[in-house]
Design an enzyme around this catalytic site. Structure first.
Site, PDB file in Angstrom:
ATOM      1  N   ASP A  24       3.191  -0.740   7.759  1.00 45.40           N
ATOM      2  CA  ASP A  24       2.599   0.251   6.849  1.00 45.40           C
ATOM      3  C   ASP A  24       2.250   1.538   7.603  1.00 45.40           C
ATOM      4  O   ASP A  24       2.582   2.647   7.180  1.00 45.40           O
ATOM      5  CB  ASP A  24       1.342  -0.345   6.210  1.00 45.40           C
ATOM      6  CG  ASP A  24       0.655   0.654   5.279  1.00 45.40           C
ATOM      7  OD1 ASP A  24       1.286   1.075   4.289  1.00 45.40           O
ATOM      8  OD2 ASP A  24      -0.504   1.020   5.552  1.00 45.40           O
ATOM      9  N   ASP A  65      12.377  43.346  -9.618  1.00 43.77           N
ATOM     10  CA  ASP A  65      11.223  43.951  -8.960  1.00 43.77           C
ATOM     11  C   ASP A  65      10.405  44.859  -9.869  1.00 43.77           C
ATOM     12  O   ASP A  65       9.421  45.449  -9.438  1.00 43.77           O
ATOM     13  CB  ASP A  65      11.677  44.760  -7.734  1.00 43.77           C
ATOM     14  CG  ASP A  65      12.446  46.014  -8.129  1.00 43.77           C
ATOM     15  OD1 ASP A  65      13.147  45.979  -9.172  1.00 43.77           O
ATOM     16  OD2 ASP A  65      12.353  47.030  -7.411  1.00 43.77           O
ATOM     17  N   CYS A 123       0.678   4.288   0.881  1.00 41.73           N
ATOM     18  CA  CYS A 123       0.331   5.440   1.729  1.00 41.73           C
ATOM     19  C   CYS A 123       1.567   6.249   2.104  1.00 41.73           C
ATOM     20  O   CYS A 123       1.631   7.463   1.897  1.00 41.73           O
ATOM     21  CB  CYS A 123      -0.379   4.976   2.998  1.00 41.73           C
ATOM     22  SG  CYS A 123      -1.991   4.238   2.692  1.00 41.73           S
ATOM     23  N   ASP A 173      18.673  41.906 -10.831  1.00 44.69           N
ATOM     24  CA  ASP A 173      18.487  43.311 -11.179  1.00 44.69           C
ATOM     25  C   ASP A 173      19.270  44.154 -10.179  1.00 44.69           C
ATOM     26  O   ASP A 173      19.613  43.679  -9.097  1.00 44.69           O
ATOM     27  CB  ASP A 173      16.992  43.642 -11.125  1.00 44.69           C
ATOM     28  CG  ASP A 173      16.701  45.095 -11.476  1.00 44.69           C
ATOM     29  OD1 ASP A 173      17.333  45.608 -12.419  1.00 44.69           O
ATOM     30  OD2 ASP A 173      15.851  45.701 -10.820  1.00 44.69           O
ATOM     31  N   CYS A 194       0.848  -1.198   0.000  1.00 46.09           N
ATOM     32  CA  CYS A 194       0.000   0.000   0.000  1.00 46.09           C
ATOM     33  C   CYS A 194       0.884   1.248   0.000  1.00 46.09           C
ATOM     34  O   CYS A 194       1.742   1.405   0.876  1.00 46.09           O
ATOM     35  CB  CYS A 194      -0.897  -0.008   1.232  1.00 46.09           C
ATOM     36  SG  CYS A 194      -1.925   1.462   1.371  1.00 46.09           S
TER      37      CYS A 194
END
Length: 502
Positions: free
Chosen positions: A476, A390, A151, A193, A149
């Site tokens: 599990d 920006d 999960c 920048d 499984c």
């Protein structure tokens, strides 16, 4: 027909003459046909100080007229102007970015059918082929289905991503989803920048040279003339006077001289504060002062000269200075294996001076499409590139980069286009963002290892008969708890740079 009417910007035809009042945003690309004013081009080119424009000079849509009334002849329709080109570049860049497919999604396409097939084979083959007991092997087949499984495996990635995004958000690092978080960890080049990103975005007084006066007196007289002005250089002088607690006496008969400076009287003394060229028209500047002005200009500084009673009184130099943490932030990026480069629309002299102080390679006087081109070139050379900016002028490059990062306080266009945002505007937060990504990826790998490792162990022990259904249930559930707890550790993450700083 000689009348003035307000019309939608998109209806402006090439050749139309528009009236642009002080404080208005220029509605279309054009050329000045009448007037002389300072234009704030920061939203489009990144220039930190308004640029003086006169008749015949070109102006861009989206820039701001600061001083006097201008008449501008439209040279490009709304569909072809600077802002339209930026929008088109952004759209093209975003369309070309392929979505990231997560490893777990690809893996589950094979894993889940494989586990179902294995469980069925374990339940059916031994009784049919080797004569084993049906109840025993069906029991083992069910245990294998339970062990298989997914999960823990399925939750291992989203739990870590959710915790990392939450930890970043609490520290002003906003990341738009798991794919961006993953991409941040792989970048090895970053284009930054200048104005508003590496620097504060507004000029500050850096030097005051007094001539036959004290520095405080020079600053006091200059601040008196600039009181009430909203020009960035005037605000820098007023902020310096406030910070140094210098008295600012009232000025009388103060008036602005377009493109030159401001004049008035303080304490009965006639004063003028303006550009070196305009000051030279009112008083002869000694060779020593001219040399100091030239040196300041070479450092990318804007210079204002104060004339008092027809004699030089002082020199004030101003510049948009690097953020306080710029040097340390760039060093942290380099330590993380990310090479920085500066891309700016500012003039070459100012850009070179700032870049030299920060030890950065620089590309100056770049339009939006130029910044995008440099980002593409870096990507073509095999680099994973982040772009930080920006302004509107950064939007195309932000969209084209592997990861676009907007600095806090930036334009809405930059924030909308970017994949992530640094809300506090600290350069050091860029390295912190990379660090968070790599920590999250490491956590995901740990979770996947735990989830798959436990499954392999209990798969083997179940087949050989050592463990059964109840240990499989515990394994599990235990694996799910373990990977969740491991992911939750990311909530306590703190950037190393901030820990050192504070």
């Amino acid at each position: 027909d000689g009348a003035v009417a307000e019309v939608p910007a998109e209806s402006l035809a090439v050749g139309t003459v528009t009236l642009v009042r002080p404080g208005d945003r220029i509605a279309a690309d054009g050329a000045i046909v009448e007037g002389d004013s300072a234009i704030d081009e920061a939203p489009v080119t990144g220039e930190s100080v308004p640029v003086r424009k006169k008749a015949g000079d070109a102006v861009f849509a989206g820039t701001i007229n600061t001083d006097t009334v201008l008449r501008v002849k439209v040279t490009a329709a709304a569909a072809d102007n600077t802002i339209a080109r930026v929008v088109k570049l952004v759209e093209e860049a975003q369309e070309s970015k392929a979505p990231t497919e997560r490893f777990i999604d690809r893996f589950s396409r094979v894993y889940t059918p494989g586990v179902l097939a294995l469980g069925a084979l374990v339940a059916v083959l031994p009784p049919l082929v080797a004569g084993g007991g049906w109840s025993e092997w069906i029991y083992k087949g069910l245990a294998i289905l339970l062990i298989g499984c997914p999960c823990a495996l399925v939750i291992s990635t989203p739990a870590a991503i959710a915790a990392a995004l939450s930890a970043g958000a609490r520290r002003g690092l906003l990341i738009k989803g798991g794919a961006v978080l993953e991409a941040l960890g792989s970048i090895n080049a970053i284009a930054l920048d200048k104005t508003g990103t590496l620097t504060e975005g507004k000029p500050k007084v850096t030097d005051i040279v007094a001539v036959e006066h004290s520095e405080a007196n020079v600053l006091s007289m200059a601040a008196a003339l600039e009181t009430g002005s909203s020009h960035p250089l005037a605000l820098a002088i007023l902020d310096k006077a406030k910070a140094d607690k210098v008295p600012v006496p009232p000025a009388s008969e103060a008036f602005a001289l377009g493109g030159k400076g401001v004049a008035g009287k303080v304490g009965g003394k006639e004063l003028f504060l303006g550009s070196p060229a305009a000051a030279g028209e009112r008083a002869a500047l000694p060779a020593e002062q001219l040399a100091r002005i030239a040196a300041f200009n070479d450092e990318g500084k804007s210079v204002s000269v104060l004339i008092a009673a027809s004699a030089p009184a002082g020199i004030i130099a101003m510049r948009d200075e690097p953020r306080a943490d710029a040097q340390a932030g760039l060093a942290a990026l380099r330590q993380a294996g990310v090479e920085p480069v500066m891309l700016t629309g500012d003039n070459r002299r100012t850009a070179a001076a700032i870049a030299k102080g920060l030890g950065l390679p620089v590309h100056a006087e770049m339009l939006p499409q130029d910044k995008q081109r440099v980002v593409r070139e870096l990507q073509a050379s095999g680099k994973k590139v982040a772009k930080v900016g920006d302004g509107i002028n950064d939007a195309p490059a932000l969209a084209a980069a592997d990861v676009g990062i907007a600095m806090g306080g930036g334009t809405d266009v930059a924030l909308e286009t970017a994949d992530a945002a640094v809300l506090h505007g600290r350069v050091g937060d860029l390295a912190a963002m990379v660090e968070l990504s790599r920590r999250a990826l490491s956590n995901i790998h740990q979770n996947i290892t735990v989830a798959l490792g436990l499954k392999v162990v209990f798969l083997v022990t179940t087949i050989v008969g050592i463990t059964g259904l109840w240990p499989a249930i515990l394994a599990d559930t235990g694996a799910t708890v373990l990977v969740t707890a491991n992911a939750m550790r990311l909530l306590a993450w703190r950037p190393r740079a901030l820990v050192k700083a504070g």
